[in-house]
Scaffold this motif. Structure first.
Motif: not given
Ligand SMILES: Nc1ncnc2c1ncn2[C@@H]1O[C@H](COP(=O)(O)OP(=O)(O)O)[C@@H](O)[C@H]1O
Ligand SMILES: [Mg+2]
Length: 1012
Positions: A482-484, A486-487
Motif C-alpha cells: 500500500e505504501q508503495t 501511494r508513492e
C-alpha cells in the motif's frame, strides 16, 4: 509410509503384495535400479513394515567390508545369537559361535575370497548351523532375510546363504535384496533354486518431477525456482540422489542460471568422475557430436547433422551411438545418461562453447532457438542479436512460456550496446514482467530495483513503483504494498493512466485492510482518473472494483457496471505484459456470482480464468484463483475437489514464494478439513494461517480463518468457544459496513451458538437482519439459513408450529441452493424439532436424510449429531408406551420425589403410586429409580413433556413445503440464467452423488467444468 520417503507408493504396493502372496514358502524379491535411485529408502521402508508381522534379519554390507569374511552373516545373525546358540547341536553351535565372535576359534575361515566356496568341513558345519537357525526361526514366524546392496556381500557370507537357499523347501523364508542395475544375475543364485512365481525383481525407475520437488522441499534449505528444478530434473533423469547433489552444488553459486542457459547444472565431483572416465574414452567424432547435442535444448538429428562438418555427420552420429553415449528416439538424439550432458558441456572451454553455439545457431530452424544460440555464441554486445532476442521473448510469451521469455529478455539486456541506457531500461522492465508472470518474484523485484536506480524522480518512476508494489503484495504483504502504491500515485501526478492504476490497487489495499468505505472511495477516484485517461481497460478495471465494493456494501449486484466492465475489458484486446492485476472484471464477476449462490456459473467463470492463466504460464495468479475455487467446491459439497484445489494452491504459493497468498490457501484447506471433522488438523492450519495473516496484513482473510475456528467449535458443541470466536466477527462486519449477507457465512453459526447460550434476543435480531437482507437482495443462502435459525429460535420459545413452518420455508429455499451441507443442517434442525414435537416417524425421516447427507459428504461430527437425535427417538418410543398418569409419575420420580411426595402431588394413595411404578418399571425395562431417572431425563426434556400433555397435533396439520421461490425478489436477472439451480432438495442427494468428485488432477477437474 516412512516420513522421509516420498513417492514410490506403486512400487511399495507391488513389493508388499508379492511378499504377502508368497509368504508361505521360500521366495525372493530384489529391488534394483541405478545408484541413488532410492533402493535403500524403499528397502528400509519394506523392512520396517514387514517387521510388524515377520521376523527380520537384516544387513547392509558395504564395499569396504567386502574383504572381511562373514561380516554380513555376523550382522544378520548377531541379534539372534543368544536365542539360536542354545538350540543348535554342539558342533554347529561352535562353528556359528566362532563366526559370530569374529574368528576367535582356531582360524576356521580364510579371509581369502577365493576359497570361500571350497568345500571345507568347517564351512559345511557352519552353513548347516546357519540353515538350522533359519529353519528354527521360520518355524515360529515368517522370516525375512533382508540384504541391502547384495553386490557387496562378502563371498563367505554369500556362500553360506546360497548353501541355505538351496536347502530351503517349504519354509516361509523371504530374501529381500537390493542390488545395482548393472548386475544381471540374481544374487545368491536364487533364480536357479526358486520357482519363477516365487521370484520377483522390482526396478525403481525415475521419480516424477513432483516427487523430486517434494524431496527438495524436505531436504534443502532453499528451494530452487521452478525453471531450475525443471532443468535439474532433466539433468538428473529423475534420480533423487543426483538431483539433491546437483541442487546443493548449484545453490552454492551466487547466481542461479537462467532458463536459456544450456547446462548450467554443476555435477558434483563424486558423481562426475564416473562420467568423465566415460567421456575421456570417446573418439573425436563421437565427442564432437556429443558436444553439439549437449549444447542443444532440443537436439534433433537433422539440426545436429547440419551443424556437424559436412560429409561426416552420419558417421559421427553413428559413432556416438555405437560408443553408447547417445541414443536415437525418432528424430531426437538423447544421452544415455543425463549427466553426460553436463559433463560434456562443462569440459568445453568458453571459446569452444561459442563455436558450438555458432554452428547450432546457423543450423537452427526455430527463431527462438536461433536467437538463443547466437546469444551464447556472441563475445560482445550486439544490437542485432539483442533485437532477435526481444522478438524471441515476445514469441515465447505468446506461446505461454514466460520463463523462456524472461531468459531471452535477460540475454538481450546482456547484449545491449554500451551507452544505450533507455534500451537497457526497457529490456530490464520487460524481463521483470516476464519473470513476474512466471512466478519468479524475487528476480522480478531485483530487475525493477535496478531500473528504478537509473530512473530520475517523476512520471517515469510511476510504472516501476506500480510493479514493485504489486510484487510486494504477492511477496511481502499489504502494508508495504500500500505504501508503495501511494508513492506510485504521487509520482504519477498528472499522468492519469498510472494514477488510475495506482488508485485501483489502493482501493484493493484498503479492502484488505478492512476499510470498505475507503476502498470504495478509492475505486470511484480511480474510475474518474481512468475515464480522464480514456483507457478502456483501466475504466473496465475501475468499474469492476466499484461494482464489487457496492456489492459488499449491500447494494446488490450491479450488472450494469459488471457487464460494461467486461465488455470494455474484452474490447481492449490482449492484456499488456506490464499490467499485472489481481482482480480483473471477469474474476470480479465470478467471485460475486460465487457469493450469490450461483455456484455453477461462478465455477465456469473461475475455470475459464484458471485455464487462461495456465495457458499463459501465469503461476502468480493461480493461488488466489485456487483459494476461491476451493471455497466454492467446499460449499458445493465437493470436498475432495476442494481439498485438491487448496493443496495445489498451497503448493503454487510456496513454489512462487507468495507468502501473502499462503494463508488464503491454508484457510481453504482448513475450511474443508473442518467440514470433514478433522478438528486438530483444521485448527493447526487455521493457526498457521492466522499468524501469516498477521504478518502480511489481511483483515478479511483473518475473519475467514477465525470463522473456521468458530465453525469447528460449533461442530463439537462448544457454544461458548464458538460465540467468543464469532461475536467479534459479527460486530466487525457490521461496523465495517459489510452489509451483503452472503459474505458473512459465519452468521448462522453465531446465531446457533447464541441460541444455545440463551442469548435469544441477540440471536433473534441477527436472524431478522439476515433474513431481511436476504429477502431484499434475493440471496437464497441467507434466506435458507435465516429461516433455519428462525426455526431454531421458535422451537426454543415452544412455538413448534412456527418452528416447523420456518423449516419448511428454509427447505423451499434449499431447493434452489446447491449447498448440500447446509441442507443437511436444516434437515437436522427440522428433525430435532419434529422429534421434540413427538412426530416420530417424520422426525426419523428428516434425521435419516440429514445423516445420509453428512455421511455421504464425510462430515462425521455432524453425522454424530444426527445419530444422537435418532437414538433419542428410539428411547422416546419406549417412553411412549406409558399412560399419561404413568408419565407424570415417572417425571416426578425422575425429579427425585419419593412415592409419598408423588402421591400427595397427584392426590392418590401411596399404594396406587406403587402400582404405577411397578408398571413403569416393567414397560421401560428398568430396575431402579436411578435408572429410571437417567433414562427419563435423557429422553424427554421437560418442555417436551409439557407439549405432550397439550392437545396432539398431526403431521397433516403442518404447512406443506412451498413448491418454488418464484416470489423471491430478484435483482440479478440481467446477469444470465439464474434458473441453473433447479435441483429439488428431495433429489439433491443423488445429484451431488453423481457429481464427478474423487481425486483427480486440477486440470482434469477443470476440463470437466468446461464440459458443463
Ligand atoms: N523416495 C525417496 N524419497 C525421499 N528421498 C529419497 C527417495 N529416494 C532417494 N532419496 C534420497 O536419495 C538418497 C539416495 O537414496 P538411496 O535409497 O540411498 O539410493 P540407492 O540405495 O538406490 O543408492 C537418499 O539418501 C535420499 O536423500
Ligand atoms: Mg543403497
Amino acid at each position: 509410509m516412512d516420513p522421509g520417503l516420498i513417492g514410490r507408493g506403486g512400487e511399495i504396493n507391488a513389493i508388499c503384495a508379492f511378499m504377502s502372496a508368497t509368504s508361505g514358502a521360500p521366495a525372493a524379491l530384489a529391488i534394483t535400479g541405478d545408484i541413488g535411485i532410492g533402493k535403500t529408502m524403499v528397502w528400509r521402508h519394506v523392512v520396517r513394515t514387514a517387521s510388524r508381522s515377520s521376523r527380520v534379519l537384516s544387513c547392509q554390507p558395504a564395499l569396504s567390508e567386502r574383504p572381511l569374511s562373514f561380516s554380513a552373516l555376523h550382522d544378520l545373525l548377531g541379534e539372534v545369537a543368544v536365542e539360536i546358540l542354545s538350540v543348535l547341536p554342539s558342533s554347529r553351535r561352535t562353528a556359528v559361535q566362532a563366526m559370530l565372535l569374529g574368528g576367535t576359534s582356531s582360524r576356521p575361515y580364510s579371509t581369502d575370497c577365493s576359497d570361500a566356496f571350497r568345500p571345507s568341513r568347517e564351512r559345511q558345519v557352519l552353513a548347516r548351523g546357519v540353515l538350522d537357525t533359519l529353519q528354527a526361526l521360520s518355524a515360529e514366524a515368517p522370516l525375512i532375510i533382508a540384504v541391502d546392496d547384495a553386490q557387496w556381500l562378502d563371498r563367505p557370507s554369500a556362500g553360506v546363504l546360497e548353501f541355505c537357499s538351496r536347502r530351503l523347501h517349504s519354509e516361509p523364508v523371504t530374501f529381500l535384496l537390493t542390488f545395482r542395475e548393472e548386475s544381471q544375475v540374481f544374487p545368491l543364485g536364487l533364480d536357479r533354486v526358486l520357482p519363477p512365481d516365487q521370484l520377483r525383481r522390482v526396478r525403481l525407475g525415475p521419480l516424477s518431477p513432483g516427487s523430486i520437488s517434494e524431496i527438495f522441499r524436505s531436504r534443502l534449505e532453499t528451494i530452487p525456482p521452478r525453471h531450475v528444478r525443471t532443468r535439474l530434473y532433466e539433468a538428473c533423469g529423475g534420480n533423487p540422489f543426483y538431483a539433491l547433489e546437483c541442487a546443493r552444488a548449484l545453490l552454492e553459486h551466487p547466481h542461479l542460471p537462467l532458463a536459456s542457459e544450456p547446462i548450467p547444472i554443476p555435477v558434483p565431483r563424486s558423481l562426475s568422475d564416473l562420467m568423465r572416465r566415460r567421456v575421456r574414452q570417446l573418439t573425436p567424432n563421437a565427442r564432437r557430436v556429443g558436444r553439439l547435442v549437449a549444447a542443444s535444448s532440443n537436439p534433433r538429428e537433422r539440426i545436429i547433422r547440419a551443424a556437424c562438418d559436412e560429409g561426416e555427420s552420419w558417421a559421427a552420429i553413428d559413432q556416438a551411438v555405437d560408443d553408447g553415449i547417445i541414443e536415437r528416439q525418432g528424430d531426437v538424439l538423447r544421452f544415455t545418461h543425463p549427466l553426460l550432458r553436463s559433463v560434456l558441456y562443462g569440459e568445453m572451454r568458453l571459446s569452444e562453447r561459442r563455436k558450438v553455439h555458432q554452428l547450432l545457431g546457423a543450423a537452427a530452424e526455430d527463431m527462438e532457438e536461433r536467437a538463443g544460440h547466437l546469444a551464447l555464441a556472441a563475445d560482445r554486445p550486439n544490437e542485432n542479436i539483442a533485437g532477435m532476442l526481444d522478438e524471441a521473448a515476445r514469441h515465447a510469451a505468446s506461446r505461454g512460456a514466460p520463463e523462456d521469455a524472461a531468459a531471452s529478455q535477460e540475454q538481450a539486456i546482456r547484449l545491449t550496446t554500451v551507452g544505450q541506457l533507455e534500451k537497457v531500461r526497457e529490456r530490464t522492465v520487460r524481463a521483470a514482467d516476464y519473470h513476474f508472470r512466471a512466478g519468479d518474484l524475487t528476480r522480478s523485484r531485483e530487475l525493477i530495483h535496478s531500473a528504478l536506480a537509473s530512473s530520475p524522480p517523476g512520471p517515469l518512476r510511476a510504472p516501476l513503483l506500480l510493479r514493485l508494489a504489486t510484487i510486494h503484495y504477492h511477496q511481502n504483504g499489504w502494508p508495504l504494498a500500500e505504501q508503495t502504491f501511494r508513492e506510485a500515485a504521487q509520482e504519477a501526478s498528472k499522468d492519469c493512466a498510472h494514477r488510475a492504476h495506482a488508485e485501483q490497487e489502493l482501493a484493493f489495499a484498503r479492502l484488505v485492510a478492512g476499510d470498505l468505505p475507503s476502498a470504495s472511495r478509492w475505486a470511484k477516484l480511480s474510475l474518474r482518473s481512468a475515464e480522464r485517461a480514456a483507457d478502456p481497460r483501466l475504466v473496465a478495471h475501475s468499474l469492476a472494483r466499484v461494482a464489487l465494493f457496492e456489492f459488499l456494501k449491500g447494494n446488490g449486484i450491479r450488472p450494469d457496471l459488471l457487464e460494461r466492465a467486461e465488455a470494455l475489458d474484452a474490447s481492449a484486446g490482449e492484456e499488456p505484459i506490464g499490467r499485472l492485476p489481481m482482480l480483473d472484471p471477469s474474476l470480479a464477476t465470478g467471485v460475486v456470482l460465487k457469493w450469490c449462490d450461483r455456484l455453477d456459473e461462478a465455477r465456469r467463470r473461475l475455470a475459464d480464468r484458471y485455464r487462461q492463466s495456465l495457458d499463459r504460464g501465469e503461476e502468480v495468479s493461480l493461488p488466489f484463483l485456487l483459494y476461491h475455487f476451493s471455497e466454492l467446491e467446499c460449499w458445493a459439497g465437493n470436498w475432495d475437489t476442494a481439498e485438491e484445489y487448496a493443496l495445489e494452491g498451497c503448493r503454487v504459493a510456496d513454489e512462487s514464494h507468495q507468502l501473502p497468498m499462503r494463508p488464503a490457501t491454508l484457510y481453504a484447506l482448513a475450511l474443508v478439513r473442518a467440514h470433514r471433522g478433522l478438528v486438530q488438523d483444521a485448527r493447526e492450519l487455521a493457526t498457521e494461517a492466522l499468524a501469516l495473516c498477521d504478518r502480511t496484513g489481511n483483515v478479511p482473510l483473518t475473519s475467514l480463518v477465525v470463522s473456521v475456528l468458530g465453525f469447528l467449535a460449533l461442530s463439537v458443541n462448544d457454544y461458548q468457544a464458538a460465540h467468543s470466536r464469532l461475536a467479534p466477527l459479527a460486530e466487525a462486519s457490521a461496523a465495517g459496513g459489510l452489509r451483503e449477507p452472503s459474505v458473512v457465512k459465519f452468521l448462522p453459526n453465531e446465531i446457533e451458538a447464541l441460541a444455545a447460550l440463551g442469548e435469544v434476543d441477540l440471536a433473534r435480531s441477527l436472524t431478522r437482519q439476515l433474513e431481511e437482507r436476504g429477502k431484499s437482495l434475493g440471496r437464497r443462502w441467507a434466506l435458507a439459513t435465516g429461516a433455519r435459525c428462525r426455526a431454531h429460535l421458535a422451537a426454543l420459545d415452544g412455538d413448534q408450529q412456527g418452528a416447523l413452518a420456518a423449516c419448511e420455508q428454509a427447505l423451499s429455499y434449499h431447493q434452489h441452493l446447491p449447498m448440500p451441507f447446509e441442507l443437511g443442517r436444516t434437515l437436522l434442525v427440522r428433525g430435532m424439532i419434529e422429534r421434540r414435537a413427538r412426530y416420530k416417524s417424520v422426525a426419523r425421516d428428516s434425521l435419516s436424510q440429514a445423516l445420509g447427507i453428512f455421511e455421504h459428504l464425510g462430515a462425521p461430527l455432524w453425522a454424530d449429531k444426527a445419530r444422537r437425535e435418532l437414538s433419542k427417538i428410539a428411547l422416546q418410543t419406549s417412553v411412549d408406551g406409558l399412560t399419561c398418569t404413568e408419565l407424570r409419575i415417572a417425571d416426578l420420580i425422575a425429579q427425585g420425589q419419593t412415592n409419598r411426595e408423588v402421591a400427595s402431588a397427584m392426590f392418590v394413595t401411596e399404594n396406587t403410586v406403587q402400582t404405577h411404578v411397578r408398571h413403569i418399571f416393567q414397560k421401560l425395562g428398568v430396575r431402579s429409580r436411578t435408572e429410571l431417572a437417567a433414562r427419563f431425563r435423557f429422553t424427554v426434556a421437560s418442555e417436551t413433556l409439557a407439549s405432550r400433555f397439550s392437545a396432539k397435533q398431526t403431521w397433516a396439520d403442518l404447512p406443506a413445503p412451498r413448491a418454488s421461490v418464484e416470489d423471491l425478489p430478484m435483482n440479478i436477472t440481467d446477469l444470465g440464467d439464474s434458473s441453473t439451480c433447479t435441483r429439488n432438495y428431495a433429489h439433491s442427494h443423488d445429484l451431488y452423488k453423481a457429481h464427478p468428485g474423487g481425486r483427480r488432477s486440477v486440470k482434469r477437474n477443470l476440463r470437466s467444468t468446461k464440459e458443463l
